[in-house]
Design a protein around this motif. Structure first.
Motif, PDB file in Angstrom:
ATOM      1  N   PRO A 140       0.823  -1.212   0.000  1.00 12.89           N
ATOM      2  CA  PRO A 140       0.000   0.000   0.000  1.00 12.89           C
ATOM      3  C   PRO A 140       0.858   1.264   0.000  1.00 12.89           C
ATOM      4  O   PRO A 140       1.967   1.286   0.551  1.00 12.89           O
ATOM      5  CB  PRO A 140      -0.806  -0.117   1.305  1.00 12.89           C
ATOM      6  N   SER A 141       0.357   2.332  -0.620  1.00 14.13           N
ATOM      7  CA  SER A 141       1.063   3.599  -0.601  1.00 14.13           C
ATOM      8  C   SER A 141       1.114   4.124   0.834  1.00 14.13           C
ATOM      9  O   SER A 141       0.189   3.900   1.619  1.00 14.13           O
ATOM     10  CB  SER A 141       0.363   4.613  -1.507  1.00 14.13           C
ATOM     11  N   GLY A 142       2.188   4.807   1.169  1.00 15.15           N
ATOM     12  CA  GLY A 142       2.339   5.337   2.519  1.00 15.15           C
ATOM     13  C   GLY A 142       3.118   4.440   3.445  1.00 15.15           C
ATOM     14  O   GLY A 142       3.538   4.871   4.530  1.00 15.15           O
ATOM     15  N   CYS A 143       3.319   3.183   3.059  1.00  6.45           N
ATOM     16  CA  CYS A 143       4.110   2.275   3.884  1.00  6.45           C
ATOM     17  C   CYS A 143       5.603   2.528   3.643  1.00  6.45           C
ATOM     18  O   CYS A 143       6.019   2.915   2.548  1.00  6.45           O
ATOM     19  CB  CYS A 143       3.777   0.824   3.570  1.00  6.45           C
ATOM     20  N   LEU A 144       6.414   2.290   4.648  1.00  3.87           N
ATOM     21  CA  LEU A 144       7.848   2.529   4.584  1.00  3.87           C
ATOM     22  C   LEU A 144       8.598   1.214   4.412  1.00  3.87           C
ATOM     23  O   LEU A 144       8.406   0.273   5.190  1.00  3.87           O
ATOM     24  CB  LEU A 144       8.319   3.234   5.863  1.00  3.87           C
TER      25      LEU A 144
END
Length: 582
Positions: A140-144
Motif C-alpha cells: 500500500p502507498s504510505g508504507c515505509l
C-alpha cells in the motif's frame, strides 16, 4: 513511535541449540530506522509485529530448523503469510535465514518488509504505531520499506520485566480512573470500548490470555471485545476486509463464481463430502437440507427439544417442509442417546394416523455440549439400518473438533448432510455451507433458490469466509479457555450451572440461581459488558478486561439474588433480553 518498550512475560525458556536475538528495522526513513520489533498480543495464540523505540521482543533462532520462535508460555512461530508479520501457534510458513550482515532472509530474500500505519488491527495499535507487514507485491502507498537485522541478546529477559496481570479475585470494576496504577483497586464504573490505555495500564489490561502489552501507546479495544451475548458478534479481520478487492465477481447463481466454488469445495473436502452449497445463513442451510431429505408428507423430523432447527428457525420445518417434529428431552440431560431416539421413533408401518419419522437431526455442539462420537456412531448405524436419513446442524462443529480432537471427516462419515456455520466464532460476516452428496446438493440448491437464497456476486463473502477458516480457526481455542475460567469462577462464588461448560458457553441455571432476568443487562451495562440472558457466549475477540468485568457482574448478580431472590415459572427466551427488548 509512542511506545518505548515491549515487555515480555514467560520468555525465559530457550530452545536447545538456539540463539536469543531481537530484530531491528533498517530503513532510509529516520522515523523507523533502528526501531526494535515487538509482538503485542492481539488474539488467542497470535501476536502481531510492531515497531518501537528500544530493543523489542526476544526471539529464539534455530539455524538447524531455519525458524524464529517466541516463547509466550506456548511456542509461537514467526510467520509472514497473509501480509501480516506475526508470531503464531499456527506453525512456520517460510524458511528463515540470515545473511553475512545479519539481515533476515525469508525464503532467501531480505525484501518485502514494510512499516504501515492504520492497518485496522483489532486493538488499533497501528493508529499511532507502525505495524510490521510483509508484501511480496502491491504494498500500500504510505508504507515505509525496510529490512530486518538481528542483534544478539544475553538472555531472554534482558528486554523487560515480567507482567503482572490483575488477580481473578478482585472485587472492584476496572475503570479508566484506575488504569494509571499497577493494580486495580476500587471504583464505581467499568471500562468501555473507547477507553484509552496508556503507560502501565496498557501492560496491565491486555486482552485475555495475553503475555505481552504495549507501554506508552494508545490502544483502543475493539467494539466487540465485551460481547458475551453470542459468538455471532465476531467481526472480520483486516486481512479478510482487504481481500474483498481480490475476490471473484462472477454470477454464483449460474455456478460460475470462482471464490464461491472454491469455498464450497473447501468445506466439502474438509468434512468428507462430494459437494457443498454456500447459504446466507445457518437457518437457510438447515431448512433446505431437511426439505431436500423429506420427499412426501406426512412425515416427521426427530430432534433434541433444544435443537436450533426446531426452536430457533421460525417454524421452518412446518412452513417449508410440512413436517411434524418429534422433540425429545435427553434422558441424561445432555444429549440424545440411541435409546432416547428408538423410544420416540415413529415407524412407517402403515399406521394412517401417524407422521412417520424420516429424518433424525442432531446438533454438535448444542448449548456448547460436545456430542460423543461413540453415540453419534450408534445413532447413525441404527438410522441407516432402518432407512432413516441423518442430518447434522454443525454450526459449531469447529468447537466440537477443537474440544474433542475428532477429525471433521470422522464426524462427516456418520451423516448424510452437515450444515457448517462460518459466522459463529470464526468472524465471517455472513454464511454457512451445506455439504452432502452431489445429487443432494443439486436438489438443495434448487430449494435455496426457491427460498430467495440465490446470490449473484457472492465471491466477496466466500473469500472472506475462506480466510476466516485459515486465520481464525486456530484462535478459537481461547474462547474455550475463557469460558472455563468464568464457569469455574461462577461456581466458586456459589452460582449453579445448568449444564457443564465444555466449549465456549456458560449456562447459568435460570431457576436455581434466583437471579432476576431483568437485572442481567442492567448490571452488565454497569460493568461495561454486554450480557442479556443466562447464557454467556465467548469468542477469541473477547478481552481480558471484559472477562474480569464479567466476573464482577456475576458477583453482583449473585449478591443481589441472595438479598432479593427472584422466583418465577415463566419461560426465559434464548434471544430475549432481560429488559424485554429483543
Amino acid at each position: 513511535m509512542n511506545f518505548r518498550t515491549i515487555l515480555v512475560l514467560a520468555a525465559s525458556t530457550s530452545i536447545a541449540l538456539a540463539e536469543n536475538i531481537y530484530l531491528v528495522a533498517k530503513s532510509n526513513s529516520t522515523e523507523i530506522n533502528g526501531n526494535g520489533v515487538g509482538f503485542p498480543h492481539e488474539g488467542a495464540g497470535i501476536n502481531y509485529g510492531f515497531l518501537g523505540a528500544g530493543q523489542g521482543s526476544t526471539l529464539s533462532y534455530s539455524a538447524a530448523d531455519k525458524q524464529l520462535t517466541l516463547d509466550t508460555g506456548v511456542l509461537q512461530y514467526f510467520r509472514v503469510s497473509g501480509d501480516y508479520v506475526r508470531a503464531s501457534v499456527e506453525g512456520p510458513d517460510a524458511a528463515l535465514t540470515f545473511d553475512s550482515n545479519d539481515y533476515l532472509l525469508v525464503n532467501g530474500s531480505s525484501s518485502y518488509f514494510y512499516a504501515c500505519k492504520n492497518t485496522n488491527d483489532p486493538y488499533k495499535y497501528s493508529a499511532s504505531s507502525y505495524e510490521l507487514m510483509y508484501y511480496p507485491e502491491n504494498a500500500p502507498s504510505g508504507c515505509l520499506s525496510l529490512t530486518l537485522q538481528k542483534k544478539d541478546v544475553s538472555s531472554p529477559s534482558s528486554s523487560g520485566v515480567p507482567i503482572t496481570t490483575p488477580g481473578s479475585n478482585s472485587t472492584a470494576p476496572i475503570t479508566s480512573s484506575t488504569l494509571s496504577t499497577s493494580t486495580a483497586t476500587s471504583s464505581h464504573s467499568a471500562i468501555n470500548s473507547t477507553t484509552t490505555f496508556t503507560g502501565a495500564a496498557a501492560m496491565e489490561y491486555a486482552p485475555a490470555g495475553s503475555f505481552f502489552a504495549l507501554v506508552e501507546t494508545n490502544a483502543q479495544l475493539p467494539e466487540n471485545h465485551n460481547e458475551f451475548r453470542s459468538d455471532t458478534f465476531t467481526t472480520p479481520t483486516q486481512s479478510m476486509i482487504n481481500s474483498i478487492g481480490l475476490a471473484s465477481v462472477s454470477d454464483s447463481v449460474y455456478n460460475e463464481d470462482a471464490d464461491t466454488k472454491a469455498l464450497e469445495k473447501k468445506l466439502a473436502d474438509l468434512m468428507g463430502f462430494e459437494a457443498g452449497v454456500f447459504c446466507v445463513s445457518g437457518t437457510l442451510s438447515n431448512q433446505i437440507a431437511l426439505r431436500s431429505h423429506l420427499k412426501q408428507p406426512p412425515h416427521s423430523v426427530l430432534c433434541d427439544y433444544r435443537g436450533h432447527v426446531y426452536v430457533h428457525e421460525a417454524g421452518g420445518l412446518a412452513t417449508l417442509s410440512q413436517a411434524m417434529v418429534t422433540d425429545i428431552i435427553p434422558s441424561n440431560g445432555l444429549y440424545l442417546t440411541l435409546e432416547d431416539i428408538v423410544a420416540r421413533y415413529i415407524p412407517d408401518d402403515g399406521d394412517i394416523h401417524a407422521a412417520p419419522t424420516k429424518v433424525v437431526s442432531l446438533e454438535n455442539t448444542l448449548h456448547g455440549l460436545i456430542y460423543p462420537i461413540e453415540e453419534i456412531k450408534r445413532i447413525s448405524e441404527w438410522c441407516r439400518a432402518n432407512g432413516l436419513l441423518i442430518h447434522l446442524d454443525g454450526a459449531r462443529i469447529w468447537d466440537a473438533n477443537i474440544a474433542s480432537g475428532v477429525p471433521f471427516t470422522e464426524y462427516g462419515k456418520y451423516f448424510d448432510s452437515i450444515s457448517v456455520c462460518l459466522s459463529k466464532g470464526l468472524g465471517a460476516p455472513i454464511g454457512s455451507v451445506l455439504v452432502g452428496s452431489a445429487d443432494f446438493i443439486k436438489k438443495a440448491n434448487h430449494f435455496k433458490k426457491q427460498n430467495g437464497g440465490g446470490i449473484r456476486q457472492c465471491g466477496m463473502l466466500c473469500r472472506m469466509a475462506s480466510i476466516a477458516i485459515d486465520e481464525n480457526f486456530p484462535k478459537m481455542k481461547q474462547s474455550h479457555v475463557m469460558a472455563k475460567e468464568v464457569a469455574e469462577y461462577a461456581e466458586s462464588i456459589g452460582l449453579i450451572l445448568e449444564i457443564p461448560c465444555q466449549t465456549n458457553f456458560v449456562f447459568l441455571d435460570p431457576l436455581k440461581n434466583h437471579i432476576d432476568p431483568a437485572l442481567i443487562s442492567v448490571v452488565g451495562e454497569k460493568y461495561g459488558i454486554k450480557i442479556s440472558i443466562f447464557r454467556l457466549s465467548f469468542s477469541f475477540q473477547n478481552s481480558r478486561v471484559a472477562v474480569d468485568n464479567l466476573k464482577l457482574a456475576l458477583k453482583e448478580l449473585k449478591e443481589e439474588a441472595e438479598r432479593n431472590p427472584y422466583h418465577s415459572n415463566k419461560a426465559i427466551g434464548m434471544y430475549k433480553a432481560g429488559n424485554g427488548k429483543e
